[in-house]
Design an enzyme around this catalytic site. Sequence first.
Site, PDB file in Angstrom:
ATOM      1  N   TYR B  18       0.872  -1.183   0.000  1.00  0.00           N
ATOM      2  CA  TYR B  18       0.000   0.000   0.000  1.00  0.00           C
ATOM      3  C   TYR B  18       0.901   1.224   0.000  1.00  0.00           C
ATOM      4  O   TYR B  18       1.584   1.481   0.994  1.00  0.00           O
ATOM      5  CB  TYR B  18      -0.876  -0.041   1.247  1.00  0.00           C
ATOM      6  CG  TYR B  18      -1.867   1.090   1.377  1.00  0.00           C
ATOM      7  CD1 TYR B  18      -2.786   1.361   0.364  1.00  0.00           C
ATOM      8  CD2 TYR B  18      -1.907   1.874   2.531  1.00  0.00           C
ATOM      9  CE1 TYR B  18      -3.712   2.386   0.503  1.00  0.00           C
ATOM     10  CE2 TYR B  18      -2.839   2.895   2.670  1.00  0.00           C
ATOM     11  CZ  TYR B  18      -3.734   3.143   1.645  1.00  0.00           C
ATOM     12  OH  TYR B  18      -4.650   4.157   1.787  1.00  0.00           O
ATOM     13  N   TYR B 172     -11.809  -5.193   7.102  1.00  0.00           N
ATOM     14  CA  TYR B 172     -10.538  -4.696   7.660  1.00  0.00           C
ATOM     15  C   TYR B 172     -10.750  -3.578   8.673  1.00  0.00           C
ATOM     16  O   TYR B 172     -10.290  -3.634   9.803  1.00  0.00           O
ATOM     17  CB  TYR B 172      -9.637  -4.175   6.520  1.00  0.00           C
ATOM     18  CG  TYR B 172      -8.351  -3.599   7.028  1.00  0.00           C
ATOM     19  CD1 TYR B 172      -7.245  -4.414   7.229  1.00  0.00           C
ATOM     20  CD2 TYR B 172      -8.244  -2.247   7.369  1.00  0.00           C
ATOM     21  CE1 TYR B 172      -6.071  -3.896   7.741  1.00  0.00           C
ATOM     22  CE2 TYR B 172      -7.075  -1.731   7.883  1.00  0.00           C
ATOM     23  CZ  TYR B 172      -5.985  -2.552   8.066  1.00  0.00           C
ATOM     24  OH  TYR B 172      -4.834  -2.044   8.590  1.00  0.00           O
ATOM     25  N   HIS B 173     -11.466  -2.548   8.233  1.00  0.00           N
ATOM     26  CA  HIS B 173     -11.590  -1.351   9.075  1.00  0.00           C
ATOM     27  C   HIS B 173     -12.544  -1.580  10.237  1.00  0.00           C
ATOM     28  O   HIS B 173     -12.523  -0.847  11.211  1.00  0.00           O
ATOM     29  CB  HIS B 173     -12.039  -0.167   8.239  1.00  0.00           C
ATOM     30  CG  HIS B 173     -11.184   0.018   7.020  1.00  0.00           C
ATOM     31  ND1 HIS B 173     -11.422  -0.659   5.850  1.00  0.00           N
ATOM     32  CD2 HIS B 173     -10.074   0.748   6.827  1.00  0.00           C
ATOM     33  CE1 HIS B 173     -10.499  -0.328   4.970  1.00  0.00           C
ATOM     34  NE2 HIS B 173      -9.671   0.518   5.531  1.00  0.00           N
ATOM     35  N   LYS B 542     -11.155  16.681  16.042  1.00  0.00           N
ATOM     36  CA  LYS B 542     -10.346  16.016  15.021  1.00  0.00           C
ATOM     37  C   LYS B 542     -10.183  16.955  13.827  1.00  0.00           C
ATOM     38  O   LYS B 542     -10.996  16.949  12.910  1.00  0.00           O
ATOM     39  CB  LYS B 542     -11.021  14.718  14.560  1.00  0.00           C
ATOM     40  CG  LYS B 542     -10.648  13.523  15.414  1.00  0.00           C
ATOM     41  CD  LYS B 542     -10.939  12.206  14.731  1.00  0.00           C
ATOM     42  CE  LYS B 542     -10.064  11.914  13.549  1.00  0.00           C
ATOM     43  NZ  LYS B 542      -8.630  11.836  13.812  1.00  0.00           N
TER      44      LYS B 542
END
Lengths: 335, 668
Positions: B18, B172-173, B542
């Site tokens: 990646y 995955y996440h 954030k």
Amino acid sequence: MPLSDIAEDAQQVMSANKAAVSRALNLVEDRRAESHARVAELLAALKDAPKAAGGHRVGLTGPPGVGKSTLTSVLARGLRLRDRTVGVVAVDPSSMRSGGSLLGDRARMSFDPTDNGLFVRSLATAGEVGGLAYAANSSVRVLGAAYDTVIIETTGVGQSEIDIVHVADTVVLVIQPGSGDVLQFLKAGIMEIPDILVVNKADQDELARRAVADLRGALRTAHAVGAGGAQDGAWETPIVATSATKGSGIDELIAQLDAHRKHVETALLARRRRGEVQWTLDLFIRKHGEHGVSTLGGRRLLKARAERELDGGETPLSLCEQLSREYVAALGQTA
Amino acid sequence: MAQDGKRERDRPWIMRTYSGHSTAAASNELYRTNLAKGQTGLSVAFDLPTQTGYDADDPLARGEVGKVGVPISHIGDMRALFDGIPLDQMNTSMTINATAVWLLSLYIATAEDQGVDPRVLRGTTQNDIIKEYLSRGTHIFPPAASMRLITDLITYTVDEVPKWNPINICSYHLQEAGATPTQELAYALVTAIGVLDAVKATGRIPEAEFGKVVGRISFFVNAGIRFVEELCKMRAFVELWDRVTQERYGVTDPKQRRFRYGVQVNSLGLTEQQPENNVIRIVLEMLAVTLSKDARARAIQLPAWNEALGLPRPWDQQWSLRTQQILAYETDLLEYDDLFTGSEVVKAHTQDLVESAWAEVQEVLKRGGAVEAVESGYIKQRLVESNAARLRAIEAGEQIVVGVNKFVESEPSPLTENLDEAILTVDPKVDADQRAALARWKETRDNDAVDKALAELQRVAKSDENMMVPSIAAAHAGVTTGEWANLLREVWGEYRAPTGVSGASVKTAATGANAETVARLRDRIHALEASMGRRPKMLVGKPGLDGHSNGAEQIAIKARDVGFDVVYEGIRVSPEQIVASALEEGVHLIGLSILSGSHLALVPEVMKRLRAAGLGDVPVVAGGIIPEADAERLRQEGVAAVYTPKDFELDNIMSDLIDLVDRQHAAE
């Protein structure tokens, strides 16, 4: 802030200076006994603010998950587009265990940070009496002195649905299609009839149409059983279908809010005062029950006293605390 | 069998890394080097502005250009990215979601420019926006519009780019966001069901050909350190997918029912402490997805040993590639049939996972399916709860992490002797260069053609036609990523997803050392409230485009649980917004979380604006993957404390935060 600065700060609040508004909100949240005088001073100074008398206090309530925060955000944007300034009090519950809270309403709102005409304050319900936040009433007064419209968004559970009536000029109940419980509560007269009913998440036309029809039926039944409500007899509760995510129905909601504000115009100040008196008594009764009321001379006497002292600059909270002290003292004497 | 040399070795999986950073040209050079080293496919990492549909000149892109991936603004960038790489021979995976339709359009247009027929293109667009709402946070549009983009891409490629994997459903996440194996299986499957149901509802695919669509669905999976369980999880995936495709969609061809998946080995469990140990973790995790022939990954990308420290260098990535090559080419793994067929232990655990996951699938379907369960916050809340439980177990020492909460003593490591050089730093000039290049692009292109292409995009967005067709035309016309996304923002609006934190209930021990610590912290907050008159209030922000919200969420929940009033704003807020919120909310403390590496641009920006707003006294702390040299600079800027993945003891962080509020109060 010392007393001498309070008059100056009140002026700043009235000109919607964000830093001053924030300081004033911090002050009315302050529970220390030594802050009491300054809170009273501030609220007295804000009492005759030009904005306050002409303003509109809108209560948004409804079950969790119906999209109140998103609706608040879209409604605020709609009002800003009409050049009206907006203050928001967003109330979330405090954790019973830790006393802390997660105030997540901002996460669902999108707003322009450079806009001086929009102010959002999150409040936790905190404290011994459930329902609205401790400082909600005073916060609304501060924001009402600074902004044209104040929106109070409640947690939508428990006591807050009733408390909101005492704080808002217009109570808006938000539900989503398929809210069977709300229909039942309305029909049975358990739930007070709001000034405006909103069916949010009305993205699917068929479902929304059916929900609106069901509500109409429920309102008829509610009236038939003589259910009480926030509104007076001459006002017929309108039902507005909105989709906060698509922004549809907001124009109609604002039109209905304006219509209701106009409807209560002549009785506005009396309505607000009635709300504060009632809230003072409710707070006290929740803490000390009917025994508290009779110990201090009965309901009628307390009500008259609340009317007098609230005129004299007390807030529902400070007065309730004063009454509590008197009750506790009286208990001590009889024991 | 292997000894007599008769059995042919299985073909190895596709090996990728990646990667992508700085500029298209720099990334192109990296890709060519990696291919020369024996990598057999490409995995493109796009930067956050590209993933969330902004050009480099957008204020929201500040500090993020070229950071976590390559910026691709238009077809010129895409051509440069694949310069000298023939697309008909490449297998390209693109981690792209909200803007997947656009990036695939640029890829197809680039192939057409190279003279390559799109029908031969092979590769994958991630295109799973559901998990963006839940974990990764690069979504743009509301769920209905996102589902439309997903299905447009799928129904277009199934005939026009038939070898393409149009969607990589990501479990995955979910694992990264805290999912247990059961939740990972269940939520990935309901996502796939949601997508396939939506494709079916478009009516574009004839009933008889639906199996073709099902056969193109692939998955992107995480492999964690509990590798026996992970191995069983993969076998459970195979079994459950076979069931779903057969029972729900009536697919008869076993080939179309095959569970096809790629893997990125877990980056979440990699540690900042004794980072060399991560190499061993990576190897073990890779075994989980390769050992079973019956449930083997078709493509693998491995993280680098130093990912918890910062961006890996080419040498770090090479080490990971060599790890794959050794397993595939040196060992005898690929010479055998499935190793676990007949194992009672593996079978029993696989069955447990199949059953528990199937029950959770039914639960979500009962709630109206994946999209409904995202909008209502149900799935997100479950994930936040699981993640809190996982972190608590590590903090309490119940889950051992070597070098972190056990066996922590270490010799000085020669690998990290010079820590600042042990990671890659992106040249800060990249940002300005990309802006300048974009301005040149806009000057030299045919703006009439661009306007026409945008008008057609708008018309189609309002219709129910496929968005791929006008997007490919727009790619050829020179439209930019920001122009494409902004136009659709206007038509469809933007979406802020549920954070899952408000309703998350976290079970805490009622007794024991941990409970005592928490009780002490609560007492201190209580005392502070009494002396300040208000409960300590904290803002968790954030800033930037980074959507990895797990850290911020866990801090927010923990702070609530020790008694703070916590204002949490969700992801992607600008420095301006953070300062406005701090002012309006009257907070005593601000915590900033940034994982994209753009902390040096964003944190000082917040500090500067706080001072300008008269809030210079409010203490600010920062958390993220922040190298020590950067942390020092942030402290010099006035940041009160910097936390990194090695600070896993949340109670200690909370104690610090209370100290900060206390000290500030005493100073007033």
